[in-house]
Design a protein around this motif. Structure first.
Motif, PDB file in Angstrom:
ATOM      1  N   ALA A   1      -4.664  -3.074   5.689  1.00 12.99           N
ATOM      2  CA  ALA A   1      -4.473  -3.506   4.460  1.00 12.99           C
ATOM      3  C   ALA A   1      -4.118  -4.857   4.495  1.00 12.99           C
ATOM      4  O   ALA A   1      -4.125  -5.898   3.704  1.00 12.99           O
ATOM      5  N   TYR A   2      -3.356  -5.230   5.745  1.00 12.69           N
ATOM      6  CA  TYR A   2      -2.869  -6.677   6.015  1.00 12.69           C
ATOM      7  C   TYR A   2      -3.607  -7.584   7.016  1.00 12.69           C
ATOM      8  O   TYR A   2      -2.951  -8.477   7.428  1.00 12.69           O
ATOM      9  N   GLN A   3      -4.669  -7.060   7.056  1.00 16.46           N
ATOM     10  CA  GLN A   3      -5.829  -7.745   7.949  1.00 16.46           C
ATOM     11  C   GLN A   3      -6.982  -7.805   7.353  1.00 16.46           C
ATOM     12  O   GLN A   3      -8.010  -8.000   7.998  1.00 16.46           O
TER      13      GLN A   3
ATOM     14  N   ASN B   1      -4.531   0.699   1.756  1.00 16.33           N
ATOM     15  CA  ASN B   1      -5.086   0.384   0.374  1.00 16.33           C
ATOM     16  C   ASN B   1      -6.268   1.430   0.437  1.00 16.33           C
ATOM     17  O   ASN B   1      -7.080   1.674  -0.596  1.00 16.33           O
ATOM     18  N   ALA B   2      -6.581   2.439   1.159  1.00 14.84           N
ATOM     19  CA  ALA B   2      -7.289   3.602   1.435  1.00 14.84           C
ATOM     20  C   ALA B   2      -6.792   5.062   0.851  1.00 14.84           C
ATOM     21  O   ALA B   2      -5.408   4.889   0.944  1.00 14.84           O
TER      22      ALA B   2
ATOM     23  N   TRP C   1      -9.589   9.498   2.891  1.00 15.31           N
ATOM     24  CA  TRP C   1     -10.132   8.460   3.928  1.00 15.31           C
ATOM     25  C   TRP C   1      -9.512   8.823   5.285  1.00 15.31           C
ATOM     26  O   TRP C   1     -10.299   8.800   6.469  1.00 15.31           O
ATOM     27  N   HIS C   2      -8.324   8.870   5.182  1.00 16.80           N
ATOM     28  CA  HIS C   2      -7.432   9.118   6.460  1.00 16.80           C
ATOM     29  C   HIS C   2      -7.755  10.300   7.041  1.00 16.80           C
ATOM     30  O   HIS C   2      -7.634  10.670   8.269  1.00 16.80           O
TER      31      HIS C   2
ATOM     32  N   THR D   1       5.770   3.592  -1.032  1.00 16.93           N
ATOM     33  CA  THR D   1       4.591   3.044  -0.460  1.00 16.93           C
ATOM     34  C   THR D   1       3.974   4.135   0.511  1.00 16.93           C
ATOM     35  O   THR D   1       4.715   5.087   1.163  1.00 16.93           O
ATOM     36  N   PRO D   2       2.614   4.133   0.571  1.00 17.62           N
ATOM     37  CA  PRO D   2       2.130   5.342   1.300  1.00 17.62           C
ATOM     38  C   PRO D   2       2.043   5.101   2.773  1.00 17.62           C
ATOM     39  O   PRO D   2       1.493   6.062   3.525  1.00 17.62           O
TER      40      PRO D   2
END
Length: 266
Positions: free
Chosen positions: A50-52, A140-141, A145-146, A226-227
């Motif tokens: 999410a930070y990339q 952000n997924a 998804w994980h 936060t997740p």
């Protein structure tokens, strides 16, 4: 070769590398009870797509550097290195497996091992003689998804790869920094109510409940504002196969608010 399980590790504070604690003692003895893997794939909460720019990456370095992604700790911690070799062929295999499920990642030849990987591994495998590859989460997924990510990676276990999700079963740093409890402080009810609920739902194979534990469990949002630190749990679950067979191998707390639960899936 015995097939390794998939693991979820609560990596806690970076100081676990130096400070005595029940969790540190447990991890220091864990390697002797696992089949020795040919390589390790770590999905770390501190490697976040999410930070990339949304670009999920897998570390493909032949010699991944030790990343000290923290501040305000003793010089002794910054001096530590975990010189495990990398495994570019395994990184390529990860890209292949995920692409086959429509989950696209790219190889990053420069990425090293952050403290979510090297701190626990320095205790489990202190000789640093097993190749390590690190894969990003995507905060952000969705949890689903994980979980699918883990399912896509599951064939690696038959190839002798130990899959490790490294995060934390509870992770409210604002509450931790506000209270600044001692390392041996007892856990408040809002922490234990959450971890006990997760352990109970895990024990009966309730995949959907665990994936939605932040919403459904007591004090879920308090423990995970936060997740990022619970998402590696879902990857480890997916890699463990179906039906869900999760065993809580260890439970303790450090600083009262960081539960250090470890799960194995097989």
């Amino acid at each position: 070769m015995r097939r390794p399980p998939s693991l979820f590790l609560s990596h806690g504070s970076p100081m676990m590398a130096l400070e005595p604690s029940p969790a540190r003692d447990f991890l220091a003895g864990l390697g002797a009870h696992l089949p020795r893997p040919r390589a390790i794939l770590v999905v770390s909460a501190h490697h976040d797509a999410a930070y990339q720019g949304g670009r999920a990456t897998v570390a493909a370095s032949t010699a991944p550097p030790t990343i000290h992604d923290f501040g305000g700790f003793p010089d002794e911690l910054f001096a530590m290195r975990y010189p495990a070799p990398g495994d570019p062929a395994l990184a390529a295999r990860v890209v292949e497996l995920l692409a086959g499920r429509g989950l696209h990642v790219t190889a990053d030849a420069a990425r090293g091992l952050d403290h979510g990987a090297w701190v626990p591994l320095s205790l489990i495998y202190p000789d640093a003689d097993i190749p390590v590859v690190q894969l990003s989460i995507a905060s952000n997924a969705t949890p689903e998804w994980h979980y699918a990510l883990g399912q896509a990676l599951a064939p690696l276990r038959d190839e002798g790869v130990l899959i490790v999700g490294s995060g934390s079963i509870t992770h409210n740093l604002r509450a931790l920094f506000s209270a600044r409890p001692p390392i041996d402080a007892p856990a408040p009810a809002w922490v234990t109510d959450f971890t006990d609920w997760v352990a109970e739902r895990m024990s009966v194979g309730a995949v959907d409940d665990v994936l939605n534990s932040v919403e459904r469990a007591p004090h879920g949002a308090d423990n995970h504002p936060t997740p990022d630190h619970i998402l590696p749990l879902f990857v480890a679950m997916g890699a463990g196969g179906t039906p869900l067979k999760g065993e809580r191998l260890h439970h303790s707390v450090t600083y009262g608010l960081l539960a250090m639960d470890v799960y194995a899936f097989d």
